[in-house]
Design an enzyme around this catalytic site. Structure first.
Site, mmCIF file in Angstrom:
data_model
loop_
_atom_site.group_PDB
_atom_site.id
_atom_site.type_symbol
_atom_site.label_atom_id
_atom_site.label_comp_id
_atom_site.label_asym_id
_atom_site.label_seq_id
_atom_site.Cartn_x
_atom_site.Cartn_y
_atom_site.Cartn_z
ATOM 1 N NE ARG A 27 -23.548 -4.357 76.292
ATOM 2 C CZ ARG A 27 -23.970 -3.239 75.725
ATOM 3 N NH1 ARG A 27 -24.670 -2.411 76.423
ATOM 4 N NH2 ARG A 27 -23.677 -2.967 74.482
ATOM 5 C CD GLU A 494 -36.373 -13.017 73.322
ATOM 6 O OE1 GLU A 494 -35.728 -12.030 72.980
ATOM 7 O OE2 GLU A 494 -37.249 -12.954 74.208
HETATM 8 C C1 G6P Z 1 -32.659 -7.565 71.337
HETATM 9 C C2 G6P Z 1 -33.130 -8.122 72.670
HETATM 10 C C3 G6P Z 1 -34.653 -8.071 72.751
HETATM 11 C C4 G6P Z 1 -35.137 -6.647 72.499
HETATM 12 C C5 G6P Z 1 -34.604 -6.093 71.173
HETATM 13 C C6 G6P Z 1 -34.863 -4.605 71.059
HETATM 14 O O1 G6P Z 1 -33.018 -8.426 70.308
HETATM 15 O O2 G6P Z 1 -32.697 -9.453 72.827
HETATM 16 O O3 G6P Z 1 -35.079 -8.477 74.040
HETATM 17 O O4 G6P Z 1 -36.529 -6.622 72.480
HETATM 18 O O5 G6P Z 1 -33.191 -6.266 71.105
HETATM 19 O O6 G6P Z 1 -34.118 -3.946 72.055
HETATM 20 P P1 G6P Z 1 -34.397 -2.463 72.527
HETATM 21 O O7 G6P Z 1 -33.303 -2.153 73.507
HETATM 22 O O8 G6P Z 1 -34.333 -1.598 71.308
HETATM 23 O O9 G6P Z 1 -35.751 -2.432 73.151
#
Ligand code: G6P
Length: 612
Positions: A27, A494
């Site tokens: 995380r 990323e």
């Molecule tokens: C973060 C992660 C991304 C993800 C985004 C939305 O920025 O690094 O990989 O797409 O959050 O996350 P979610 O859990 O709402 O799909």
């Protein structure tokens, strides 16, 4: 973002806590710590840096306590340091607390506590919590566990913002209290023991039976029991939910990295997400939805709201919904949607997509839409996550736990679910029947075609080795391929830290072409027969200016024009993003590997963004 683990049982708590934190490392975090109940009071061990460093702290091996709380911190208030790490304690060291979320009124609370004689040793908002609990504890005339419960309840009633909390108290060596508001927390039920975590995968190897907490619920845990209370301390009845995820799916299973494993899990993720929602000859069904023609005819506008990769999946959803169902559909970034005064009423359907189901901006956008009377539908990969409980309707992708920060299988699962949802709408509205029937056949071929697409891996790896030192890489496409260009560019940024831009190929000549010079890498995606010639012309313009080109296509083109062409299987444009993104996921992966970067835990990023 921050992670929480807790244990109350008969085993030594500290190794369980540290191993749980290791499972939450994906995380993103900068410090870690644990606190246990020992025979002489509360232990506390914490520092900035990796979770594994906790094993090196003096005295960690001497801990014998069978109750403890643990935390990985991702700095918000105050820099990463030992003092700012969790757990935090009150001045008298009666309580240890870990906290996920943000206490918005902490300045006010801190001032109040200082006026009442409390001292602060960190820059965090969290340190107000154990002191506030202590303040109410000292005022309370009750005896027994009620005193602990009431002190926690009274402190929580003063908190503004978001929190998931674990609290232990030296006066109650057989209990722990946990509670939440707008920040995830689950309890895993064992035999004579209970596990607590912000994320299911961290404790999935211990149990499959979980209590999912709602906002403002307070739980008093003992080894054998979990008693649930509301904010008035009335008892609440709660049943466990069984989670089907397999514990080994949160492990690497022989792959170097979670991201690579998750890329290769896409045939299964798609197969599982399609499930038995339809067959070639049967209509599409969602048990969770009871939409009918009247309901859908009344929907005049759809918003799809999400962040990051989930928002890119939303773009594929918009394409399918508008073309198949003819309902105007807009895609919004959740953090913008909230503040742009969107036109929402009871004739609006708002679809929220979030892999984790815990993204703070997406949850806030959902609450806003509900307050304006919209119908709300959540799409998530995590059972019982916040958006699934907040929305009127909820659908799950079946991607299994996604650990790598860069989303791969969750994205493709979201795309397929949205396209199937569009089919479901179109069948209810009785439009585009022929198109819908042929698309259904195509969808059933997807898992096999993903397997074929994955075979391009070594070709992609070769190209990645040639360009991994580049400073800028451009992604171009038209129609659905432009959406994939956006996602491909995000993946690259990323995990490889290479500057990259994506453009609608037709926009190239309106500015970005000025950036194209000899040897710049341009990636073109072409899966739409109607648009392929036009995109080839745009690519010709960059080749003339000396660009190197990588093409992802399922169309007949003159391959000799380009440096490398990756041929992917032919498939309907509605679902082609599910195939065309795969070489781009692999491209980012191999570039990051070539650069020696930590693919699964890229710098500055977190898997689940629980702050706004
Ligand atoms: C973060 C992660 C991304 C993800 C985004 C939305 O920025 O690094 O990989 O797409 O959050 O996350 P979610 O859990 O709402 O799909």
């Amino acid at each position: 973002m921050c992670g929480i683990v807790g244990y109350i049982g008969y085993q030594k708590a500290s190794p369980i806590l540290i191993n749980g934190l290791i499972r939450l490392e994906y995380r993103g975090y900068d410090s870690a710590g644990i606190s246990t109940i020992e025979s002489d009071g509360l232990s506390i061990m914490k520092d900035k840096g990796r979770v594994r460093n906790l094993y090196d702290l003096d005295g960690i091996d001497d801990l014998k306590g069978t109750i403890g709380i643990a935390h990985t911190r991702w700095a918000t208030h105050g820099k990463p340091s030992k003092e700012n790490s969790h757990p935090h304690q009150d001045n008298s060291k009666t309580f240890s607390v870990v906290h996920n979320g943000i206490i918005e009124n902490y300045n006010e609370l801190k001032k109040f506590l200082i006026e009442n004689g409390y001292k602060f040793y960190s820059d965090t908002d969290t340190e107000t919590i154990p002191n506030l609990i202590h303040y109410y504890y000292m005022k309370n005339k009750n005896t027994g566990i009620q005193r602990f419960l009431e002190a926690v309840r009274n402190a929580c009633a003063d908190l503004k913002g978001s929190y998931a909390l674990e609290i232990i108290c030296k006066d109650y060596p057989d209990n722990m209290i946990v509670t939440r508001k707008d920040s995830p927390l689950v309890i895993g039920k064992g035999n004579g023991e209970n596990y607590i975590s912000s994320d299911i995968p961290a404790i999935l190897s211990f149990t499959r039976d979980f209590y999912l907490l709602n906002d403002f619920e307070i739980v008093l845990l003992s080894r054998d029991e979990a008693k649930f209370y509301d904010m008035d301390l009335n008892n609440i009845d709660k049943k466990t939910k069984t989670i089907e995820w397999d514990a080994t799916s949160s492990e690497k299973n022989g792959f170097d990295d979670f991201m690579l494993k998750e890329i290769y899990e896409q045939p299964t993720a798609i197969r599982e997400t399609i499930g038995s929602k339809f067959s070639e000859n049967s209509k599409c069904e969602f048990e969770e939805l009871n939409f009918d023609k009247d309901f859908l005819s009344n929907i005049k506008r759809i918003y799809i709201v999400a962040c990051g990769t989930a928002m890119h999946a939303g773009l594929a959803g918009k394409n399918a919904i508008e073309k198949l169902c003819r309902i105007p559909t807009e895609v919004d970034i959740a953090s913008e949607f909230r503040y742009r005064e969107p036109l929402i009423d009871d004739k609006t359907l708002c679809i929220f997509i979030s892999q984790s189901g815990e993204t703070a901006d997406t949850i806030a956008a959902l609450k806003l839409s509900k307050s304006h009377g919209a119908k709300t539908l959540a799409i998530s990969n995590v059972i019982g996550s916040s958006i699934t409980r907040e929305a009127d309707y909820c659908l799950y992708t079946h991607a299994g736990p996604e650990i790598a920060v860069a989303s791969t299988k969750a994205y493709t699962s979201q795309v397929i679910l949205l396209v199937i949802l569009a089919i479901y709408f179109a069948e209810i509205l009785e439009i585009n029947t022929e198109k819908v029937n042929s698309l259904k056949k195509e969808i059933l071929t997807l898992p096999k075609k993903i397997e074929e697409t994955l075979k391009s891996s070594s070709q992609i790896e070769d190209f990645a080795k040639k360009v991994y030192q580049e400073k800028d890489i451009f992604f171009l496409g038209r129609g659905v391929d432009e959406n994939v260009a956006k996602e491909g560019s995000l993946k690259l940024k990323e995990i490889s830290y290479i500057h990259s831009e994506s453009y609608a190929a037709g926009e190239l000549k309106h500015g970005p072409i000025a950036l194209i010079e000899k040897d710049v890498t341009v990636i073109g995606i072409m899966t739409d027969e109607k648009l392929v010639e036009k995109t080839v012309s745009n690519l010709q313009e960059v080749i003339t200016r000396g660009a190197k080109t990588l093409i992802i296509t399922n169309q007949k083109i003159d391959e000799s024009m380009f440096d490398m062409v990756i041929n992917i299987p032919k498939i309907d444009c509605f679902v082609s993003p599910i195939l065309s993104i795969i070489p781009l996921q692999l491209f980012s992966y191999y570039i990051a590997k070539e650069k020696g970067l930590d693919v699964d835990k890229p710098r500055n990023l977190a898997k689940s963004v629980t702050v706004e």
